[in-house]
Structure formats: C-alpha cells, structure tokens
Write a protein that holds these residues in place. Structure first.
Motif, short mmCIF file in Angstrom:
data_model
loop_
_atom_site.label_atom_id
_atom_site.label_comp_id
_atom_site.label_asym_id
_atom_site.label_seq_id
_atom_site.Cartn_x
_atom_site.Cartn_y
_atom_site.Cartn_z
N GLY A 90 -6.58 8.56 2.95
CA GLY A 90 -7.64 7.71 2.41
C GLY A 90 -7.12 6.34 2.02
N SER A 91 -5.89 6.29 1.53
CA SER A 91 -5.32 5.03 1.09
C SER A 91 -5.06 4.07 2.25
N THR A 92 -4.78 4.61 3.43
CA THR A 92 -4.53 3.73 4.58
C THR A 92 -5.75 2.91 4.94
N SER A 93 -6.93 3.39 4.56
CA SER A 93 -8.16 2.64 4.85
C SER A 93 -8.27 1.40 3.97
N LEU A 94 -7.39 1.29 2.96
CA LEU A 94 -7.42 0.13 2.07
C LEU A 94 -6.72 -1.08 2.67
N MET A 95 -5.99 -0.88 3.76
CA MET A 95 -5.26 -1.99 4.37
C MET A 95 -6.21 -3.15 4.69
N GLY A 96 -5.83 -4.34 4.22
CA GLY A 96 -6.64 -5.53 4.47
C GLY A 96 -7.79 -5.72 3.51
N LYS A 97 -8.03 -4.75 2.63
CA LYS A 97 -9.11 -4.85 1.66
C LYS A 97 -8.57 -5.31 0.31
N LYS A 98 -9.47 -5.66 -0.58
CA LYS A 98 -9.07 -6.13 -1.90
C LYS A 98 -9.29 -5.05 -2.96
N VAL A 99 -8.34 -4.97 -3.87
CA VAL A 99 -8.45 -4.07 -5.02
C VAL A 99 -8.16 -4.86 -6.28
N THR A 100 -8.77 -4.45 -7.36
CA THR A 100 -8.56 -5.14 -8.64
C THR A 100 -7.52 -4.38 -9.46
N VAL A 101 -6.51 -5.11 -9.91
CA VAL A 101 -5.41 -4.51 -10.66
C VAL A 101 -5.03 -5.42 -11.83
N PRO A 102 -4.38 -4.87 -12.86
CA PRO A 102 -3.86 -5.72 -13.94
C PRO A 102 -2.67 -6.52 -13.44
N VAL A 103 -2.65 -7.82 -13.72
CA VAL A 103 -1.60 -8.70 -13.21
C VAL A 103 -1.00 -9.50 -14.36
N GLN A 104 0.31 -9.51 -14.44
CA GLN A 104 0.99 -10.32 -15.44
C GLN A 104 1.68 -11.54 -14.82
N SER A 105 1.99 -11.43 -13.54
CA SER A 105 2.59 -12.57 -12.83
C SER A 105 2.19 -12.48 -11.36
N ILE A 106 2.27 -13.61 -10.67
CA ILE A 106 1.85 -13.66 -9.28
C ILE A 106 2.69 -14.69 -8.54
N SER A 107 2.94 -14.43 -7.27
CA SER A 107 3.69 -15.35 -6.42
C SER A 107 2.78 -15.79 -5.27
N LEU A 108 2.48 -17.07 -5.21
CA LEU A 108 1.58 -17.60 -4.19
C LEU A 108 2.39 -18.20 -3.04
N ALA A 109 2.14 -17.70 -1.82
CA ALA A 109 2.83 -18.23 -0.64
C ALA A 109 2.24 -19.55 -0.20
N SER A 110 0.99 -19.80 -0.60
CA SER A 110 0.31 -21.06 -0.28
C SER A 110 -0.66 -21.38 -1.41
N ALA A 111 -1.19 -22.59 -1.40
CA ALA A 111 -2.11 -23.00 -2.46
C ALA A 111 -3.31 -22.06 -2.50
#
Length: 221
Positions: free
Chosen positions: A92-113
């Motif tokens: 079931g988890s493989t169907s999540l590929m390419g989709k968005k999920v909401t998670v708690p985030v404390q830091s993030i790394s952006l590859a582009s603007a």
C-alpha cells in the motif's frame, strides 16, 4: 513398565508452554505428541495384567498436548497475520510514490527556490504563538506571531532560495513555553523497509527519511 516412566513428559509439556523446544526431534509439539503416543502404546503392551494402569492418566496427558498444540497453532496464525499485514502495508505504501503527505517538520533542505506553507497544531489554551524560520547561516528570514490563536494556524512563506532552513515554533500558555513542529506537505520520493525490520520509511523531498506512522495526512500528487 511403571507409569512413572512417562511422567517426565509433564516437564516437556511445561517447557513447550513456555516456548522451550524439546531437546530432540526438532518438530516441536507434533513430534512430542507422536513420541508420547508411541510410549503410551508401548506401555499398554507391556503393562502388568494384574495391575493395569489408570487410563485417566493418558487422557490427562493427551488433553495437555492438545492444549499446547492449539496454543502453538494460534501463535503461528498470529505470526502469519502479522506478516501479511506488513506485506499489505508495504504494498500500500508504494502507491504513495509521487504523492504528498503531511508530516511534522523541524528543518528542510530546498534543492531549488520554493514557496512553503503548512499548519501549526495549536494546544488548547495557547495565549501566544510564534513562528521563526532561519537559514543555514542562522539568519532569520521569516517571523510571524498570533495572539490567542483559536485552533490550528495556517502559515505561508514567500519564495525562499535553495538552501537549508530551520523552523522554530513556540506556544506560550500560563507562563509555560512549548516547542512545536509545523506540519507541511512534502512529496514522497522513496518507500523503503529496513532490512532488520521496523517501520516503513518514506523518503520525503527536502525532509529525508521519516516513518510512515509520522504522517498526519495523505494528499494528492
């Protein structure tokens, strides 16, 4: 042959109940029961006709073996169901590929603007809420405050250049400060299962590896 010669099987039954395998055979309860039946037949064939053995002893032993075997079968079925559930979760988890999920985030790394947005779960009774965002050099690039926030608070950030950012969220109530994590929607890039077992891990864009069970919301691609 005296009845005492088979009393040692009581300890074998007890060991089986405690998860201790018999010393010989390697087949567990089934082999132990077969061995007991063979001994019982041999004992009946060799008993003293003038002093026959009490049949209730055999009935008691057989009942014990039946109970142990039933417990073993239930354990095997539970293990099989757990394995099936794990497999279904992975599939079931493989169907999540390419989709968005909401998670708690404390830091993030952006590859582009990228422009960021999310939600801050606010504890009841919060009197003041603040959100600060810092870049990799420690420079504050965003600040936002709420007075007496009612319910969860949405936020959005203007486009940030590529780089690493840290979020600092603090909720104040009754003189106490609570550190919180904003919840953000990120794209699933990879799904993996640790070789040693454990939670299914999602590789999230800009966030990295995170357990499937930390997801608070499933969205669309």
């Amino acid at each position: 042959m005296a009845l005492a010669s088979i009393n040692g099987l009581d300890s074998a039954v007890s060991n089986s109940k405690n998860g201790i395998a018999p010393a010989a055979g390697g087949g567990g309860v089934s082999d132990l029961r077969s061995e007991f039946l063979q001994m019982m037949v041999a004992q009946i064939n060799n008993q003293d006709p003038l002093n026959p053995l009490d049949g209730t002893q055999y009935v008691t032993q057989l009942a014990q073996f039946s109970m142990v075997e039933g417990i073993e079968q239930m354990k095997m079925q539970a293990q099989q169901q757990a394995t099936l559930l794990d497999t279904l979760q992975v599939l079931g988890s493989t169907s999540l590929m390419g989709k968005k999920v909401t998670v708690p985030v404390q830091s993030i790394s952006l590859a582009s603007a990228e422009s960021l947005s999310g939600t801050i779960p606010v504890p009841a009774g919060t009197e003041q809420l603040s959100l600060e965002v810092y870049d990799q050099s420690g420079q504050r690039v965003h600040q936002q405050e709420w007075r007496n926030p009612a319910g969860d608070q949405d936020f959005s950030l203007a486009e940030l250049p590529a780089g690493e950012y840290e979020f600092k969220v603090v909720a104040s109530r009754k003189g106490e400060s609570l550190s919180l994590s904003p919840h953000m929607a990120r794209t699933v890039e990879k799904v993996s299962l640790p070789a040693g077992g454990g939670d299914i891990m999602l590789g999230l864009a800009g966030v990295g590896q995170m357990s499937l069970f930390q997801v608070t919301e499933f969205g669309q691609s």
